[in-house]
Design an enzyme around this catalytic site. Structure first.
Site, mmCIF file in Angstrom:
data_model
loop_
_atom_site.group_PDB
_atom_site.id
_atom_site.type_symbol
_atom_site.label_atom_id
_atom_site.label_comp_id
_atom_site.label_asym_id
_atom_site.label_seq_id
_atom_site.Cartn_x
_atom_site.Cartn_y
_atom_site.Cartn_z
ATOM 1 N N HIS A 1 31.765 -20.512 -31.695
ATOM 2 C CA HIS A 1 30.642 -20.299 -32.601
ATOM 3 C C HIS A 1 30.611 -18.841 -33.055
ATOM 4 C CE1 HIS A 1 28.754 -18.971 -28.879
ATOM 5 N NE2 HIS A 1 27.564 -18.806 -29.404
ATOM 6 N N HIS B 1 16.941 -16.732 -23.713
ATOM 7 C CA HIS B 1 17.209 -18.175 -23.685
ATOM 8 C C HIS B 1 18.574 -18.499 -23.089
ATOM 9 C CE1 HIS B 1 19.140 -16.960 -27.507
ATOM 10 N NE2 HIS B 1 19.926 -17.998 -27.326
#
Length: 313
Positions: free
Chosen positions: A180, A116
């Site tokens: 993140h 992805h």
């Protein structure tokens, strides 16, 4: 003479999963629509993607810092494109050769599996991952040890100089980041099944993929509700990084150590390397200006989510 444009964007499997609020998805969707219009107007003949991998195509058995795909296929994780990408083999080989001649060591893959991190931006910007010829460039951003950020900038510069020789409109895409720290297995902490996966690429069953998907959803829910041990997002650090890109101060990033990036942005903040490479590729052609400047700290996605577009000034 080549025309070069840029679009960098965060990615997240959670964009395709239950959990994020409609308001958040609409906000990001509106920004992506602006980026999509930018790309549509530019109408590239060729796309070069800089992206990481999440142990779907590259494993510790052999983990190159950089790799150019001369043929590639999506693995179809999290509902993204499964199957071949339209990779121009001759151009990809020329690109890899030019990078090596510029003094940057890069591997090639004649059958690159991309996840992805590569495919989601293509689908978001074009509607179809097969819409344009694409050369995928993998940048290791997860599997330590990692090289210094200055080498990523050198990679981007070398690729940008090669692209400038083409009589094409080329879009460079950087995919990932910003701050993140999602749950990712490591050599030191992975249980046996996960260790076999990240080292040898042991295939995942449908049940294992669904279990991983559920774990990602649960981790994001806990993080968004302040019930997670994961490192918090760092919007201030994200803003500093984006300012450096917006102002064209790319060499300033050479002083950012890997320890600093992980401490300030989280272990997966190393995905900013894809942005550095993309902006360096654009900057190889001269001064640039950014257009779309979107940022949102998105705990529901476990990410500082950003989008930038840019063209040469």
């Amino acid at each position: 003479m080549a025309q070069i444009a840029l679009c960098c964007t965060s990615h997240s499997p959670l964009l395709n999963l239950p959990g994020p609020s409609r308001e958040l998805l609409d906000d990001i969707g509106s920004a992506l629509a602006v980026a999509r219009d930018f790309v549509t107007e530019f109408d590239p003949d060729l796309v070069v993607t800089f992206s990481p991998d999440h142990y779907n195509g590259f494993f510790y058995k052999v983990m190159p810092p950089f790799c150019v795909g001369t043929s590639a296929q999506g693995v179809g994780d999290y509902g993204t494109h499964a199957g071949p990408l339209d990779v121009p083999e001759d151009l990809a080989n020329e690109l890899a050769t030019a990078v090596l001649e510029a003094g940057v060591d890069v591997a090639i893959s004649a059958s690159m599996d991309v996840d992805h991190g590569t495919v989601q931006p293509l689908q978001n910007l074009f509607g179809d991952a097969m819409a344009r010829p694409v050369i995928p460039v993998f940048i290791n951003s997860v599997a330590t040890p990692l090289g210094p950020l200055r080498r990523t900038r050198a990679l981007g510069t070398a690729i940008g100089r090669y692209l400038a020789t083409l009589d094409k409109r080329v879009l460079v895409i950087g995919s990932g980041g910003l701050s993140h720290d999602p749950p990712v297995p490591t050599l030191a902490t992975a249980p046996p099944a996960a260790l076999d996966r990240i080292v040898h690429g042991a295939p995942m069953s449908t049940e294992q993929r669904m279990a991983r998907q559920s774990a990602v959803i649960d981790a994001a829910h806990a993080f968004a509700h302040g019930e997670s041990p994961l490192q918090p997002l760092n919007p201030a650090w994200d803003a500093t990084f984006l300012e450096i890109l917006d102002e064209g101060w790319l060499s300033d990033l050479d002083g950012w150590s890997n320890a600093f990036i992980a401490r300030e942005g989280g272990n997966s903040a190393h995905e900013i390397r894809t942005w550095v490479a993309a902006f360096a590729a654009l900057a190889a052609g001269g001064d640039y200006r950014t257009g779309l400047r979107f940022y949102r700290a998105a705990p529901e996605l476990i990410a500082g989510f950003a989008i930038r577009t840019a063209v040469l000034a």
